[in-house]
Design an enzyme around this catalytic site. Structure first.
Site, short mmCIF file in Angstrom:
data_model
loop_
_atom_site.label_atom_id
_atom_site.label_comp_id
_atom_site.label_asym_id
_atom_site.label_seq_id
_atom_site.Cartn_x
_atom_site.Cartn_y
_atom_site.Cartn_z
N THR A 184 9.84 5.21 -1.54
CA THR A 184 10.91 5.88 -2.29
C THR A 184 11.84 6.57 -1.30
O THR A 184 11.43 6.91 -0.20
CB THR A 184 10.27 6.94 -3.21
N ARG A 212 7.75 0.56 -16.42
CA ARG A 212 7.11 1.76 -15.85
C ARG A 212 8.15 2.62 -15.14
O ARG A 212 8.96 2.13 -14.36
CB ARG A 212 6.02 1.36 -14.86
N ASP A 215 8.13 9.45 -11.13
CA ASP A 215 8.76 10.76 -11.08
C ASP A 215 10.21 10.73 -10.60
O ASP A 215 10.97 11.67 -10.84
CB ASP A 215 7.96 11.70 -10.18
N THR A 235 8.48 12.24 -3.09
CA THR A 235 7.99 10.87 -2.94
C THR A 235 6.47 10.89 -2.95
O THR A 235 5.86 11.84 -2.48
CB THR A 235 8.49 10.23 -1.63
#
Lengths: 317, 317
Positions: A184, A212, A215, A235
């Protein structure tokens, strides 16, 4: 609380996880450092020209999205269906304005789509085809889903499929020594007016079920910014960051418990998250320009600089 | 902090907004009260039989979803495309486990889909067709999207379209005196073991762009539960609840600033949200069984009861 004359600064990450020191070749490490430094410079340039923290994090994250080694934009991981579904978010610490997108398939730079949601819609979060359609109607660059393909991610996906599992961010690295191209991305910045901003972007988990969301696009979990406290991009194992509302929890400890940035980061990243399986890290900056990049994993791709400084980059602890 | 022998209780809402006292006929009011009381009883029954707070909020929200007058499940509002896209979330205060869904089109009871994500996936949030597919694969009841149709919502949608706007929850009521059938739903509960849970479900805004998601499925914004502090379900202008991470902010004020439930609710619902345009309210319950149902609008459809009590219901201030 705001610093009368803060020195603008930016910090960013390209993902955290199990990144053993002997797992990257010197050539690979060099490529990661180059990608991180380039993104720091993209954000730094905005700040040096007197631009906003919001513009700085946007440009830094765009640079990370465009760089093939990071799991966001070009170079995103594959879903179970062999596609890419991209999530991103952005927050303006001055106004608490936010924008986020989930499961994009056709917008070249998801962080720009998140910003378009923030600035050009009455909403704060849009997902799926509706989000793609909105962003493209705003004139953002469209790509085929295959634009996000990279050979490295494809090989990683094949390995994960063979194992029947789902690779969580960099932790696939423990099993996928041959290929460590994941992560991320996110950035936080402070501008010369004392304003904070944060942005996060991701391709999510390798081999994830279509639909899906982790966060990264969730305000308070993987992204948060409030001038009164801190700007954060996270991350890691996204599900635990969602359950603990991790980014907002750090800000709340600063605001309500009087914790320092360092104390709040330690309490959340080092103490609260690990027992829940919350491996990962964050980049954070407060209104005084204090930068912290804590993580509870073996490594986190990261970079930072104040204006007119040479960007610093690092991977391991 | 936990009460050694708490009296189990449930509280729920069917949405907040501009509900002027002369706007509902006595017959309409009766139908709202009946729907609220029925949902309270559904959750109460679970608690009286020794069931969990998690089961109680699930059954209460299912009852509200199935009741046509509330904006969740059957009776959800229409999107700009004339469809229904449903969002829901659930959280277990004992474990901080959560599940959420966004933009469902084919699952009869979105809160059950949220629970399936929590209990039967490795994720916490799924959206769109992927979420529908996952939930149906778990054996949840499937419906045609038209199952969510109601005449009242259709008429409301036509009125909003004619005005070219987007109706935010109950505030459409100010313009739509002829039809007041709208509202997000949610429930919170405390069970005999002292565990808290929260759930929220919604059809969102009338005439919303496909893909828009508000606070209802976002953990920390429209739904939050932690045994150490409070369980909360929110309703109102979702975007502001997202920007302020409203539900988690209340919990954080209790945990870090030592605020009472009442103080934290007042600070957020009455003081922090209104300047940002955050009209709405919440239902909240803490580990001692204290129930609060604060709102900053003219009314909020709401109900509550301890075990073995007659459910109380109310609409106006």
């Amino acid at each position: 609380m705001s610093n009368p004359s803060p020195i603008p600064a930016i910090a960013l990450h390209g993902g955290a996880g199990t990144i053993a020191k002997n797992s990257l070749s010197p050539e690979q490490e060099k490529l990661y450092h180059a990608g991180l430094a380039g993104a720091v410079r993209a954000g730094q340039r905005v700040l040096e020209e007197g631009g906003t923290a919001l513009d700085a994090v946007t440009e830094a994250v765009v640079a990370l999205e465009d760089y093939p080694l990071f799991n966001a934009g070009h170079g995103a991981v594959y879903t179970r269906d062999g596609k890419h579904e991209l999530d991103a978010s952005i927050m303006d610490g001055r106004t608490l304005a936010t924008g986020a997108v989930g499961c994009l398939r056709r917008v070249r730079n998801p962080v720009r789509a998140a910003r378009a949601v923030m600035e050009r819609s009455e909403y704060v979060f849009m997902v799926g085809e509706g989000a793609d359609a909105f962003a493209l109607a705003q004139g953002l660059a469209e790509v085929e889903n295959a634009y996000f393909d990279t050979e490295g991610r494809y090989a990683q996906w094949q390995l994960v499929r063979a194992e029947g599992g789902t690779a969580l961010d960099h932790d696939a690295a423990s099993r996928l020594a041959a290929n460590r191209k994941f992560g991320t991305v996110g950035a936080v910045a402070l501008d010369r007016d004392g304003n904070l901003a944060a942005a996060t972007s991701t391709g999510g988990m390798t081999n994830k079920h279509s639909g899906r969301i982790g966060d990264s696009p969730l305000i308070g979990a993987g992204c948060y910014a409030d001038n009164r406290t801190v700007a954060i991009s996270a991350t890691g194992v996204g599900e635990v960051f969602v359950r603990t509302v991790a980014a907002h929890d750090i800000a709340a400890r600063m605001e309500y418990a009087g914790a320092s940035l360092a104390e709040a980061c330690r309490q959340v990243i080092m103490e609260k998250l690990p027992p829940l399986g919350g491996r990962g890290g964050i980049v954070a900056i407060d209104g005084a320009g204090n930068v912290l990049l804590p993580f509870n994993t073996e490594g986190m791709y990261r970079g930072w600089a104040r204006v007119n400084e040479t960007p610093a980059t690092a991977i391991y602890t």
